[in-house]
Design an enzyme around this catalytic site. Structure first.
Site, PDB file in Angstrom:
ATOM      1  CB  THR A  64      -0.590   0.426   1.397  1.00  0.00           C
ATOM      2  OG1 THR A  64      -1.901  -1.204   1.292  1.00  0.00           O
ATOM      3  CG2 THR A  64      -1.914   1.303   1.347  1.00  0.00           C
ATOM      4  CG  HIS A  95      -1.477   1.029  -4.398  1.00  0.00           C
ATOM      5  ND1 HIS A  95      -0.627   0.185  -5.089  1.00  0.00           N
ATOM      6  CD2 HIS A  95      -2.493   1.470  -4.725  1.00  0.00           C
ATOM      7  CE1 HIS A  95      -1.809  -0.089  -6.704  1.00  0.00           C
ATOM      8  NE2 HIS A  95      -2.773   0.617  -5.378  1.00  0.00           N
TER       9      HIS A  95
END
Ligand SMILES: [Zn+2]
Ligand SMILES: [Zn+2]
Length: 337
Positions: free
Chosen positions: A39, A42
């Site tokens: 994440t 990301h």
């Protein structure tokens, strides 16, 4: 104190910030280690620019020691080794009211919707703090959060002793799912297309398969005398994974969707109908999963050290991202804060 900031467009700045003293129901933690999550990568890629507030301090996988506690906090003392379950639910939405606060409709995820752990001192709500046994190393403790994901997935996947389990996608979460499922007594097969990762997972004692080179459905059929797998975890987030998961399952088998799909994938609903399959989504973890993850890590039964690819100083977050982008045998990269 030190902090690293994401400033948009793949820019990471190493700087300083002022520690925020804990409010009455908060705890301030001196961060020891932070794990870099997919994440975070990301966010670094700009995929969450509309959600994060720049300059954003990332990080939600961590371990550390309590530095200060708020006036109302009980049961947590300065010096305690701790980790954080980085969820802050609203408490009033329908999901919270129904007892599913971990998937609250207005969930705040610490380190994404608030400043995260990639800083020397992290101040968090007291209800997110979990004490750790002194015997657990703080490096391994930085893996508790992803391990709790795996505990949640295996629990909701209803994995039992003797089950044939297939994990599609052998990244850190897929590998941790395999380890937790094996703890339950299941036979686990891990499928991935990255040969470096497969080699590492094989070293951990798992049967591995590269579906580009071998017939995965055929192999599962053969190993189960034509029945199919009891539980399949889709962790790859790939179209091929979503297509294959139903093909691998026995009658009334369970497909567990762990991965975050950016685009709605094609799923064979005929197969779901024909074999009376069950399909279940799983997200993050609940308190009991965090407890179980701490117990498992402290037991020393899991080879968590083998999942730590490298430990870098906090200042090297950007280099850590670049290491992750290169692929290879990467599992978990830790930052020493
Ligand atoms: Zn994570
Ligand atoms: Zn809520």
């Amino acid at each position: 104190m030190k902090a690293v900031f994401y400033e948009g467009d793949r820019r990471i700045r190493v700087g300083t910030c002022t520690p925020r003293p804990p409010g009455p129901n908060e705890v301030q933690i001196q961060v020891a280690y932070g794990g870099i999550c997919g994440t975070d990568l990301h966010i670094f890629h700009g995929a969450m620019d509309r959600r994060v507030r720049m300059p954003q301090i990332m990080g939600h996988e961590m371990s550390g020691r309590v530095h200060a506690v708020g006036s109302q906090v009980q049961g947590i003392r300065v010096g305690d080794p701790v980790t954080v379950m980085p969820l802050d639910p609203c408490g009033v939405c329908p999901a919270c009211q129904a007892g599913h606060s971990h998937i609250c409709h207005n969930l705040k995820f610490l380190g994404i919707d608030t400043p995260g752990a990639f800083q020397s001192f992290w101040t968090v709500p007291a209800h997110t703090v979990f004490r750790l046994p002194e015997t657990l190393s703080l490096q391994q403790a930085a893996l508790i959060e992803p391990l709790a994901v795996a505990c949640h997935d295996v629990r909701l996947g209803e994995v039992k002793a003797g089950d044939q389990v297939v994990v599609i996608g052998g990244g850190p979460i897929g590998t941790l799912i395999a380890l937790v499922a094996r703890e339950q007594g299941a036979h686990v097969l891990v499928s991935d297309v990255n040969p470096h990762r497969l080699a590492l997972i094989q070293e951990l004692g798992f049967q591995v398969v590269n579906p580009l080179e071998e017939d995965l459905p055929g192999l599962v059929q053969q190993q189960t005398n034509g029945a199919g797998a009891d539980v399949v975890f889709e962790v790859s987030g790939s179209a091929a994974g979503a297509r294959t998961m139903t093909e691998l399952l026995r009658t009334r088998g369970l497909a567990v969707v762990v991965a975050i799909f950016g685009q709605p994938p094609a799923v064979d609903l005929f197969r779901v109908f024909w074999r009376e399959l069950r399909l279940r989504g799983v997200r993050v973890y609940e308190q009991e999963d965090f407890q179980r993850a701490i117990e498992l890590a402290a037991s020393g039964r899991l080879p968590l050290d083998k999942l730590i690819t490298s430990v870098r100083p906090l200042e090297q977050l950007q280099a850590g991202f670049e290491e992750m982008e290169q692929g290879g045998a990467n599992m978990k990269i830790l930052l020493e804060v």
